[in-house]
Design a protein around this motif. Structure first.
Motif, PDB file in Angstrom:
ATOM      1  N   ARG A  74       0.827  -1.221   0.000  1.00 20.04           N
ATOM      2  CA  ARG A  74       0.000   0.000   0.000  1.00 20.04           C
ATOM      3  C   ARG A  74       0.852   1.258   0.000  1.00 20.04           C
ATOM      4  NH1 ARG A  74      -3.185  -2.884   3.484  1.00 20.04           N
ATOM      5  NH2 ARG A  74      -2.202  -1.957   5.292  1.00 20.04           N
TER       6      ARG A  74
ATOM      7  N   ARG B 247       3.843   1.437  -1.116  1.00 17.01           N
ATOM      8  CA  ARG B 247       4.772   1.315  -2.234  1.00 17.01           C
ATOM      9  C   ARG B 247       6.229   1.162  -1.795  1.00 17.01           C
ATOM     10  NH1 ARG B 247       1.383   1.091  -6.238  1.00 17.01           N
ATOM     11  NH2 ARG B 247      -0.221   2.639  -6.580  1.00 17.01           N
TER      12      ARG B 247
ATOM     13  N   SER C 244       6.699  -3.587  -4.450  1.00 18.55           N
ATOM     14  CA  SER C 244       5.552  -3.815  -5.331  1.00 18.55           C
ATOM     15  C   SER C 244       4.931  -5.181  -5.082  1.00 18.55           C
ATOM     16  CB  SER C 244       5.996  -3.719  -6.789  1.00 18.55           C
ATOM     17  OG  SER C 244       6.841  -4.808  -7.116  1.00 18.55           O
TER      18      SER C 244
ATOM     19  N   ARG D  21       0.611  -7.218 -11.068  1.00 20.22           N
ATOM     20  CA  ARG D  21       0.823  -5.989 -11.851  1.00 20.22           C
ATOM     21  C   ARG D  21      -0.421  -5.108 -11.840  1.00 20.22           C
ATOM     22  NH1 ARG D  21       2.875  -9.849 -15.768  1.00 20.22           N
ATOM     23  NH2 ARG D  21       5.080 -10.090 -15.293  1.00 20.22           N
ATOM     24  N   ALA D  22      -1.580  -5.746 -11.944  1.00 17.81           N
ATOM     25  CA  ALA D  22      -2.839  -4.988 -11.906  1.00 17.81           C
ATOM     26  C   ALA D  22      -2.995  -4.299 -10.557  1.00 17.81           C
ATOM     27  CB  ALA D  22      -4.020  -5.912 -12.193  1.00 17.81           C
ATOM     28  N   ALA D  23      -2.649  -4.999  -9.486  1.00 15.49           N
ATOM     29  CA  ALA D  23      -2.736  -4.407  -8.147  1.00 15.49           C
ATOM     30  C   ALA D  23      -1.785  -3.223  -8.031  1.00 15.49           C
ATOM     31  CB  ALA D  23      -2.416  -5.457  -7.079  1.00 15.49           C
ATOM     32  N   ASP D  24      -0.609  -3.343  -8.607  1.00 17.77           N
ATOM     33  CA  ASP D  24       0.360  -2.242  -8.548  1.00 17.77           C
ATOM     34  C   ASP D  24      -0.115  -1.027  -9.338  1.00 17.77           C
ATOM     35  OD1 ASP D  24       2.188  -3.533  -6.911  1.00 17.77           O
ATOM     36  OD2 ASP D  24       3.307  -4.381  -8.607  1.00 17.77           O
ATOM     37  N   ARG D  25      -0.922  -1.226 -10.358  1.00 22.80           N
ATOM     38  CA  ARG D  25      -1.425  -0.096 -11.157  1.00 22.80           C
ATOM     39  C   ARG D  25      -2.517   0.679 -10.429  1.00 22.80           C
ATOM     40  NH1 ARG D  25      -0.674  -3.913 -15.484  1.00 22.80           N
ATOM     41  NH2 ARG D  25      -2.839  -4.606 -15.333  1.00 22.80           N
ATOM     42  N   ARG D  26      -3.131   0.075  -9.424  1.00 22.59           N
ATOM     43  CA  ARG D  26      -4.209   0.764  -8.700  1.00 22.59           C
ATOM     44  C   ARG D  26      -3.684   1.814  -7.774  1.00 22.59           C
ATOM     45  NH1 ARG D  26      -6.286  -4.665  -6.960  1.00 22.59           N
ATOM     46  NH2 ARG D  26      -6.758  -5.560  -8.941  1.00 22.59           N
TER      47      ARG D  26
END
Length: 71
Positions: free
Chosen positions: A26, A28, A31, A66-71
């Motif tokens: 969360r 960062r 990742s 990766r999708a979670a990191d883009r949020r």
């Protein structure tokens, strides 16, 4: 009773609790992709001895991270 404090920067993410990993993602500090990649790496290593997994969906896991990191 003495409390023990950990130096988070010195620890590998997989040495943390699930709550600490979630907080690190969360904020960062690291990742989700790095945590998943390390988890998969560790899973492959232990699977050689334990034969614990019948299927590792590595591509799907990494894409979800990766999708979670883009949020």
């Amino acid at each position: 009773m003495q409390t023990v404090s950990r130096a988070p920067a010195a620890l590998h993410p997989l040495d943390l609790t699930a709550a600490e990993i979630a907080a690190g993602i969360r904020t960062r500090r690291f990742s989700a992709e790095a945590v998943v990649a390390e988890s998969l790496k560790r899973g492959r290593v232990v699977n050689e001895t334990l034969n614990a997994f019948t299927l590792l969906r590595e591509d799907a896991a990494l894409e979800a991270a990766r999708a979670a990191d883009r949020r």
